[in-house]
Design an enzyme around this catalytic site. Structure first.
Site, short mmCIF file in Angstrom:
data_model
loop_
_atom_site.label_atom_id
_atom_site.label_comp_id
_atom_site.label_asym_id
_atom_site.label_seq_id
_atom_site.Cartn_x
_atom_site.Cartn_y
_atom_site.Cartn_z
N GLY A 1 0.82 -1.23 0.00
CA GLY A 1 0.00 0.00 0.00
C GLY A 1 0.84 1.27 0.00
N ARG B 1 2.26 2.78 12.82
CA ARG B 1 2.68 2.73 11.42
C ARG B 1 2.33 4.04 10.70
NH1 ARG B 1 2.61 -2.62 7.54
NH2 ARG B 1 4.77 -2.86 8.09
N ALA C 1 2.00 -16.33 -11.22
CA ALA C 1 3.28 -15.63 -11.46
C ALA C 1 4.24 -15.92 -10.30
CB ALA C 1 3.04 -14.13 -11.59
N CYS D 1 5.41 -13.29 0.02
CA CYS D 1 4.50 -13.80 -1.03
C CYS D 1 4.69 -15.26 -1.40
CB CYS D 1 4.67 -12.96 -2.29
SG CYS D 1 3.94 -11.34 -2.15
#
Ligand code: UDX
Ligand code: ADP
Length: 463
Positions: A14, A39, A225, A278
């Protein structure tokens, strides 16, 4: 006409992706919101060296845009209400318990976002999935929103359109990847909404690079991917292990196979295994989805990519112990690099975690040096409850000085390929260490011939 964007989640995806949108679209106000006050405060900090995400070039984009058309806050309700487009960039970690534990992604944060959007949105809102999500997540979001369609907000009925626009940036090169993407993928059912989002990207991306698909294809393409990229690393790491047994050299093998256009040179660096937020999560998710559709062989195929990655990490800690006369108990070892790759402060799933934990379990005293990773991150990763129960005097401390980390050490282990390691004063370092002094280069990141000449015993991945 889009005037206002809200992004929920001010993390590694983000933060940088919204900063670049704000940089390129002066006519759009971009609000990045997060539930984590600390944060949000760090994103607003005057000291640009202290941003919560380290990315080369990010500080100057933030400096240009913050307070102009880019804002960070915890004001979720107000910013959802104002937004024409809402990006969902929250975390979707692997579930720890319940159905699908250890494999399925935990979608509770996505669900929470959908509920907040349903509650606070006004007029027509385009909702964009940016986080990597399991295929068919958009259905969950749509189902929640459908219950609120036509609710009135100031007498205007609420309507929603859901798109998938997965982020392909790699950490460490995020700003460059966002400025010059290979492609932008937009999946959706409603052509008009797809075009609204495409027009934003067209401000800096060649229109031919914008791919439009069905929403489910877009979701599955992101998982695919990442699975293909992870598979390349496991493939080359398996061959690196074979090189070490056969006197072949992985650098030469990569040069040879990479010259074949069909294979290509990129993403073939052997190392201690892939990390990051990921690859493991997305592979697990793909495996879970395949299993849930009864595709056992498909699940087993991708599971092997993951198994090899874990094997690689354990293999490296084992060979370190073996070379240090079969024991590291009480020995000082310098660990150079803790981040999952260079140019990031992110440690999620870093191969350094398992390798360090294995060595601590063997009783080693680790001095960990990483130019960007904070001590708190290392401690979150290494001080697990399980590790605390092992009483063998193994321990770690964060070192801020690489020379100090090497003083009286038996070995240096390179686990992240930071550029600065190349120019370390190895002559001086050698003198500081206990002999025989070892270097284990798990990243092929220093000049091995040079350190060998100095007198180091050397192990390098794939040779
Ligand atoms: C990845 C994908 O590249 C990106 O497109 C996606 O959006 C998110 O996941 P990221 O995890 O940030 O990005 O980093 P990446 O550069 O892909 O590296 C992942 C891991 O593989 C790192 O631990 C890295 O060190 C390792 N790696 C990468 C290798 O071991 N060898 C290589 O040749 C490349
Ligand atoms: P990624 O790498 O996918 O960006 P991060 O963990 O770095 O993942 O960032 C995700 C961010 O999303 C975190 O800062 C977290 O606090 C935030 N977040 C999670 N759920 C919500 C929510 N419901 N509302 C706002 N922010 C959220």
């Amino acid at each position: 006409m889009v005037r206002n964007i809200c992004c929920i989640g001010a993390g590694y995806v983000g933060g940088p992706s919204m900063a670049v949108i704000a940089d390129k679209c002066l006519d759009i106000e971009v609000n990045v919101v997060d539930i984590d006050l600390k944060r949000a405060e760090l994103w607003n900090s005057e000291d640009l060296a202290n941003l919560p995400v380290y990315e080369p070039g990010l500080d100057s984009v933030i400096e240009r845009c913050r307070g102009r058309n880019l804002f960070f806050s915890t004001n979720i309700a107000k910013n959802i209400e104002k937004a024409d487009i809402i990006f969902i960039s929250v975390n979707t970690p692997t579930k720890n318990n319940g159905v699908g534990a250890g494999q399925a992604s935990d979608l509770k944060w996505i669900e929470e976002c959908a509920r907040q959007i349903a509650k606070y949105a006004s007029g027509h809102t385009i909702i964009v999935e940016k986080s990597t999500v399991p295929v068919r997540t958009a259905q969950t979001i749509k189902t929640i929103l459908e219950y609120h369609i036509d609710d009135l907000s100031e007498n205007i009925p609420k309507t929603f359109s859901v798109l998938s626009n997965p982020e392909f940036l790699a950490e460490g090169s995020a700003i460059n990847d966002l400025n010059f993407p290979d492609r932008v993928l937009i999946g959706g059912d409603e052509k008009e909404s797809i075009e609204v989002l495409a027009r934003i990207y067209e401000k800096w991306v060649d229109p031919s690079k914008i791919i439009r698909t069905k929403i489910w294809s877009s979701e599955l393409s992101k998982l695919t991917a990442n699975a293909f990229l992870a598979q390349r690393i496991s493939s080359i790491n398996s061959i690196a292990a074979l090189c070490e047994k056969t006197e072949a050299d992985i650098v030469e093998v990569v040069e040879a196979i990479g010259s074949d256009k069909r294979i290509g040179k990129n993403f073939l660096l052997s190392g201690p295994g892939f990390g990051g937020s990921c690859f493991q999560k997305d592979l697990l998710n793909l495996i879970y989805i395949a299993k849930s559709y009864g595709l056992t062989q498909v699940a087993d195929y991708w599971q092997a990519v993951l198994d090899l990655n874990n094997w690689q990490k354990n293999r490296i800690s084992e060979l370190i112990v073996k070379n240090l006369f079969g024991t590291v108990s009480g020995k000082k070892i310098a660990i150079f690099g803790f981040a999952f790759k260079a140019n990031t402060n992110d440690t999620r799933q870093s191969p350094s975690i398992l390798i360090c934990n294995n060595l601590i379990t063997e009783g080693a005293k680790l001095f960990i040096y990483d130019p960007k990773v904070a001590e708190l991150n290392i401690s979150n990763e290494l001080n697990s409850d399980e590790q605390k129960t092992i009483n063998n005097n193994g321990c770690w401390i964060k070192s801020n000085d690489p020379l100090d980390a090497c003083l009286n050490a038996d070995a240096i282990i390179f686990l992240t390929p930071w550029d600065e390691f190349k120019s370390f004063p190895f002559n001086k370092i050698y003198k500081l260490m206990r002999k025989p002094a070892w270097i284990f280069d798990a990243r092929n990141c220093i000049d091995i011939e040079l350190v060998r000449e100095i007198g180091f015993n050397v192990w390098r991945i794939g040779s």
